[in-house]
Design an enzyme around this catalytic site. Structure first.
Site, PDB file in Angstrom:
ATOM      1  N   ASP A   1      -6.149   0.541   7.812  1.00 38.26           N
ATOM      2  CA  ASP A   1      -5.830   0.305   6.404  1.00 38.26           C
ATOM      3  C   ASP A   1      -6.400  -1.006   5.874  1.00 38.26           C
ATOM      4  OD1 ASP A   1      -4.390   2.634   6.376  1.00 38.26           O
ATOM      5  OD2 ASP A   1      -2.415   1.678   6.438  1.00 38.26           O
TER       6      ASP A   1
ATOM      7  N   LYS B   1       0.849  -1.197   0.000  1.00 35.16           N
ATOM      8  CA  LYS B   1       0.000   0.000   0.000  1.00 35.16           C
ATOM      9  C   LYS B   1       0.878   1.238   0.000  1.00 35.16           C
ATOM     10  CE  LYS B   1      -0.591   2.001   3.532  1.00 35.16           C
ATOM     11  NZ  LYS B   1       0.075   3.217   4.173  1.00 35.16           N
TER      12      LYS B   1
END
Length: 269
Positions: A128, A8
């Site tokens: 996340d 990410k």
């Protein structure tokens, strides 16, 4: 079953305010690189996890790993025996643990299906994690769990170079060092436009705690990328390139000058 836990990156990260619960209101543009950790799984009588790879020794016991925690919140008729090849550095701003958890959700979805409330279960594991389950470019608001899709994304296929100075930087101290100033909302537009006009509000406090980040950013900027920025709370930084040749040349330049730094390349999904 084999799943990549896609790295990410935050193409932009605007911190808006501190919340009474200790978290922060933020607006971020999540993106994902088509490279990362690798999870290999098979159906078993009970859940098991074995950890391998360059950064496996930094994970501690499997019981504290987000892979194990993800397995614990997902009901199934059978267990899963998972091998985790840990290639992403830990505490690096790449959502490594969250990406691993996201890969577990995809494995379970493929083999058993997910419960209707899987997004709530994912959010309890980390801010996340919901974004990492789908691992597609999107906007995150609130603590990062309120996701919005982007139409007409123009960055898929762009080449990415990730660089980490091999310094772990945990998220808490970086957020604590943020000065509390709201510098404005996330821009609107395409992913490319948001990334270009956006910023990372955690870069300055992260550099105060880990000065080598500024050196990494400077080295990346010297390779003439489309964009270079710190990801998340650091210490990993990234550079975007239109062509594979440009990305390869940058990788070779950084390796020649800073062979001790960790690198990974890929393209945006």
């Amino acid at each position: 079953m084999r799943e990549i836990a896609y790295a990410k990156i935050n193409l932009a990260l605007h911190v808006r305010s501190r919340r009474e619960d200790g978290y922060h209101e933020l607006e971020t543009l999540f993106a994902f690189v088509d490279a990362g950790d690798v999870l290999t799984a098979r159906v078993a009588d009970t859940d098991k996890l074995q950890q391998h790879g360059e950064f496996a020794d930094q994970l501690g016991t499997p019981f504290g790993n987000l892979v194990t925690k993800a397995l614990g919140v997902l009901p199934r008729s059978r267990g899963l025996d998972i091998q985790l090849e840990k290639s992403l550095p830990v505490a690096a701003g790449l959502g490594g643990g969250s990406a691993d958890a996201g890969a577990v959700f995809r494995i379970v979805r493929e083999s058993f299906g997910l419960p209707d409330d899987w997004r709530t279960r994912a959010a309890k594991l980390g801010a996340d994690v919901p974004a990492c389950v789908e691992s597609r470019t999107c906007i995150g608001r609130g603590t990062g769990t309120e996701l919005e899709k982007l139409a007409g994304d123009s960055l898929a296929g762009v080449h990415v170079l990730l660089v980490n100075p091999r310094v772990a930087l945990t998220t808490g101290p970086v957020f604590a060092a943020w000065d509390g100033k709201d510098r404005g909302r996330l821009p609107t537009g395409s992913a490319r436009e948001i990334a270009s006009a956006g910023r990372n509000d955690l870069a300055e406090p992260a550099i105060e705690l880990c000065p080598v980040i500024a050196e990494v950013l400077g080295a990346l900027e010297g390779t003439a990328p489309l964009l270079t920025r710190m990801s998340g709370s650091g210490a990993t930084c990234f550079a975007l390139f239109e062509s594979a040749d440009e990305c390869t040349a940058a990788t070779e330049t950084i390796a020649a000058r800073h062979g001790e730094w960790w690198q990974m390349t890929g393209t945006l999904r």
